[in-house]
Design a protein around this motif. Structure first.
Motif, PDB file in Angstrom:
ATOM      1  N   GLU A   1       0.820  -1.205   0.000  1.00 30.57           N
ATOM      2  CA  GLU A   1       0.000   0.000   0.000  1.00 30.57           C
ATOM      3  C   GLU A   1       0.858   1.260   0.000  1.00 30.57           C
ATOM      4  OE1 GLU A   1      -2.465  -0.712   3.404  1.00 30.57           O
ATOM      5  OE2 GLU A   1      -4.005  -1.769   2.212  1.00 30.57           O
ATOM      6  N   GLU A   2       1.958   1.225   0.730  1.00 27.35           N
ATOM      7  CA  GLU A   2       2.850   2.390   0.791  1.00 27.35           C
ATOM      8  C   GLU A   2       3.556   2.633  -0.538  1.00 27.35           C
ATOM      9  OE1 GLU A   2       6.776   3.901   3.328  1.00 27.35           O
ATOM     10  OE2 GLU A   2       5.584   2.200   4.022  1.00 27.35           O
ATOM     11  N   ASN A   3       3.818   1.571  -1.275  1.00 34.13           N
ATOM     12  CA  ASN A   3       4.602   1.693  -2.507  1.00 34.13           C
ATOM     13  C   ASN A   3       3.765   1.606  -3.780  1.00 34.13           C
ATOM     14  OD1 ASN A   3       7.754   1.580  -1.851  1.00 34.13           O
ATOM     15  ND2 ASN A   3       6.647   0.350  -0.330  1.00 34.13           N
ATOM     16  N   SER A   4       2.451   1.546  -3.641  1.00 37.99           N
ATOM     17  CA  SER A   4       1.605   1.481  -4.834  1.00 37.99           C
ATOM     18  C   SER A   4       1.593   2.830  -5.537  1.00 37.99           C
ATOM     19  CB  SER A   4       0.182   1.075  -4.457  1.00 37.99           C
ATOM     20  OG  SER A   4      -0.406   2.055  -3.632  1.00 37.99           O
ATOM     21  N   SER A   5       1.311   2.817  -6.828  1.00 34.99           N
ATOM     22  CA  SER A   5       1.250   4.050  -7.600  1.00 34.99           C
ATOM     23  C   SER A   5       0.040   4.864  -7.161  1.00 34.99           C
ATOM     24  CB  SER A   5       1.184   3.750  -9.096  1.00 34.99           C
ATOM     25  OG  SER A   5       0.304   2.693  -9.354  1.00 34.99           O
TER      26      SER A   5
ATOM     27  N   LYS B   1       5.097  -5.082 -11.876  1.00 33.90           N
ATOM     28  CA  LYS B   1       6.091  -6.146 -11.695  1.00 33.90           C
ATOM     29  C   LYS B   1       7.430  -5.586 -11.215  1.00 33.90           C
ATOM     30  CE  LYS B   1       8.633  -9.503 -14.548  1.00 33.90           C
ATOM     31  NZ  LYS B   1       8.687 -10.119 -15.902  1.00 33.90           N
ATOM     32  N   GLY B   2       7.870  -4.479 -11.804  1.00 31.44           N
ATOM     33  CA  GLY B   2       9.167  -3.910 -11.437  1.00 31.44           C
ATOM     34  C   GLY B   2       9.201  -3.459  -9.991  1.00 31.44           C
ATOM     35  N   ARG B   3       8.126  -2.785  -9.563  1.00 34.37           N
ATOM     36  CA  ARG B   3       8.088  -2.308  -8.182  1.00 34.37           C
ATOM     37  C   ARG B   3       7.934  -3.474  -7.212  1.00 34.37           C
ATOM     38  NH1 ARG B   3       4.672   3.028  -7.294  1.00 34.37           N
ATOM     39  NH2 ARG B   3       6.135   3.539  -8.969  1.00 34.37           N
ATOM     40  N   PHE B   4       7.103  -4.438  -7.595  1.00 37.00           N
ATOM     41  CA  PHE B   4       6.916  -5.604  -6.735  1.00 37.00           C
ATOM     42  C   PHE B   4       8.231  -6.347  -6.538  1.00 37.00           C
ATOM     43  CE2 PHE B   4       5.865 -10.110  -6.108  1.00 37.00           C
ATOM     44  CZ  PHE B   4       5.038 -10.020  -4.995  1.00 37.00           C
ATOM     45  N   SER B   5       9.064  -6.382  -7.550  1.00 37.58           N
ATOM     46  CA  SER B   5      10.353  -7.086  -7.459  1.00 37.58           C
ATOM     47  C   SER B   5      11.260  -6.490  -6.390  1.00 37.58           C
ATOM     48  CB  SER B   5      11.075  -7.054  -8.815  1.00 37.58           C
ATOM     49  OG  SER B   5      10.329  -7.718  -9.803  1.00 37.58           O
ATOM     50  N   LYS B   6      10.997  -5.237  -5.989  1.00 37.59           N
ATOM     51  CA  LYS B   6      11.800  -4.564  -4.968  1.00 37.59           C
ATOM     52  C   LYS B   6      11.309  -4.846  -3.543  1.00 37.59           C
ATOM     53  CE  LYS B   6      14.311  -2.336  -8.032  1.00 37.59           C
ATOM     54  NZ  LYS B   6      15.771  -2.627  -8.207  1.00 37.59           N
ATOM     55  N   ALA B   7      10.241  -5.619  -3.412  1.00 35.32           N
ATOM     56  CA  ALA B   7       9.691  -5.886  -2.081  1.00 35.32           C
ATOM     57  C   ALA B   7      10.746  -6.550  -1.200  1.00 35.32           C
ATOM     58  CB  ALA B   7       8.457  -6.769  -2.181  1.00 35.32           C
TER      59      ALA B   7
END
Length: 436
Positions: free
Chosen positions: A124-128, A137-143
């Motif tokens: 939720e904090e990192n969603s667009s 996918k790119g942002r999720f890969s940074k989890a």
């Protein structure tokens, strides 16, 4: 971030596993859909854990047209309601609202699943920042994920399985309580309004004890406001147990004459004349101290004469004998059920003395207070179980759930190994397009 436990390593999920975003096979090609391969959507992940069935399925050709995921892939919703997750029991595909984490040699699938259940705040904090929350996918890969040694991962999974199994059994028991509460409530009413007592009270009808009966005001949605006017009580504002709520309360304009005629007063009994088959006929008692409220035309307001204690009337109209009579009087169509006023007035209404009415009300309300307390305690306990499950997961990923073993192969070695595997993997070459 807490201190890194012995033998653990911090990583990003994309470092340790391949990430795939699902897609939907073309709806225009019927051959892609069938009953051969599961096609997962966010709603299928509500159950959590390991899933093996889906609402929609595709053919083998449809699976090839999508992205076929291996068994034990982790699915995580990435659009809208972020963070719902589950492992898949067999190869399957998913739609574009889901990111899939494919099995990895450095992490146990169930360890990965339990990690995903701690991930919602990060997602939720990192969603667009759009109308609909999205994690690509790119942002999720940074989890971020904390990797324990492989043997410790297995001990952690076993411990969580044991603890959550106990909480799941407790939750299952608590889930039965609302049904038991309803049975207890009806049992109390059955005892208070026994056939022997009713016979002694006589065979009156509701109309014998009514001083005023009035259907409420008609106001369409366009005539209702969220901010100004008189509060407008509708059928959704009380339930089958006569409990009030202010959910979606609206306001209406009314003339002084309408207010004088339709304003609710303490002791008024409200009867829902039109609703679904299950809900039509519910009743509630209006209490003193809430002035200026009007009510709509799906509600019949009943005012009783001096021979009736309004709370006694309300409880009798909730009882099984009264509801059994209503069942014979309901007139239903495909969309709505109704009970006409003349049928309500002809309803049985056995009536004891005022003193006995008050005694019955006191006895029932005392029992209901105990039952409501039981229901509230069960709700609180269920909430606490949810907090307990989250606390277990938090301890697990701080390295506090099971002891570390210095003989375990450290997670850093696992990361080195997967790094070497990726470096050695052949890279697909893109050929140059030939000129036409």
């Amino acid at each position: 971030m807490s201190v890194l436990p012995q033998g653990w390593a911090d990583a990003e999920i994309g470092q340790i596993a391949q990430i795939e975003t699902g897609n939907t096979p073309s709806k225009n090609d019927g051959s892609l859909y069938g009953r051969e391969v599961c096609f997962y959507k966010p709603g299928d992940l509500d159950v959590g854990g390991v899933v093996s069935v889906s609402n929609d399925m595709v053919s083998k050709a449809g699976a090839q047209a999508g992205r076929l995921l291996p068994a034990e892939s982790l699915l995580v919703t990435c659009i809208g309601n972020l963070g719902k997750s589950a492992l898949i029991a067999q190869p399957a595909i998913c739609n574009q609202q889901i990111n899939a984490v494919l099995p990895s040699s450095v992490v146990e699938p169930h360890y990965l699943y339990y990690w995903s259940r701690t991930l919602k705040p990060w997602l939720e904090e990192n969603s667009s920042a759009t109308t609909v929350s999205i994690i690509n996918k790119g942002r999720f890969s940074k989890a971020p994920i904390r990797i324990a040694p492989l043997l410790e991962q297995r001990r952690i999974v076993a411990k969580i399985d044991s603890l959550t199994g106990k909480s799941r059994r407790a939750r299952d028991h608590l889930d039965h309580i609302p049904r038991l509460v309803e049975k207890y409530r009806q049992a109390v009413l059955v005892s208070a309004f026994s056939e022997r007592d009713r016979t002694a009270w006589g065979n009156g009808k509701l109309e014998d004890f009514i001083s005023d009966a009035l259907i409420g005001l008609v106001r369409g949605k366009s005539e209702q406001s969220d901010i100004s006017g008189a509060p407008y009580i509708r059928m959704n504002h009380f339930d089958l147990n006569g409990q009030w709520n202010d959910d979606k309360l609206t306001f209406i304009e009314a003339t002084p004459q309408e207010i004088g005629r339709y304003e609710l007063c303490g002791g008024d009994v409200l009867f829902n004349t039109r609703n679904s088959f299950e809900l039509v006929g519910k009743v509630a008692l209006w209490q003193d101290g809430r002035a200026g409220h009007l009510y709509n035309n799906n509600i019949l307001r009943l005012r009783f004469n001096e021979k009736v204690v309004p709370r006694f009337a309300t409880l009798w109209m909730m009882s099984e004998p009264f509801r059994a009579y209503l069942q014979t009087q309901k007139s239903a169509t495909t969309s709505v059920c109704a009970i006409y006023q003349r049928s309500i007035m002809a309803a049985p209404f056995p009536l004891p003395s005022i003193a006995e009415q008050n005694a019955i009300v006191a006895k029932i309300d005392s029992a209901f207070t105990w039952i409501d307390r039981l229901a509230a305690d069960a709700t609180s306990a269920r909430t606490l179980i949810g907090h307990l499950d989250q606390a277990v997961l938090a301890k697990a990923f701080k390295g506090e759930l099971v002891p570390q073993d210095p003989n375990d192969e450290p997670a850093s070695a696992l990361l080195d190994r997967i790094g070497a595997e990726r470096a050695a993997a052949p890279t697909a070459k893109r050929g140059r397009k030939k000129a036409a």
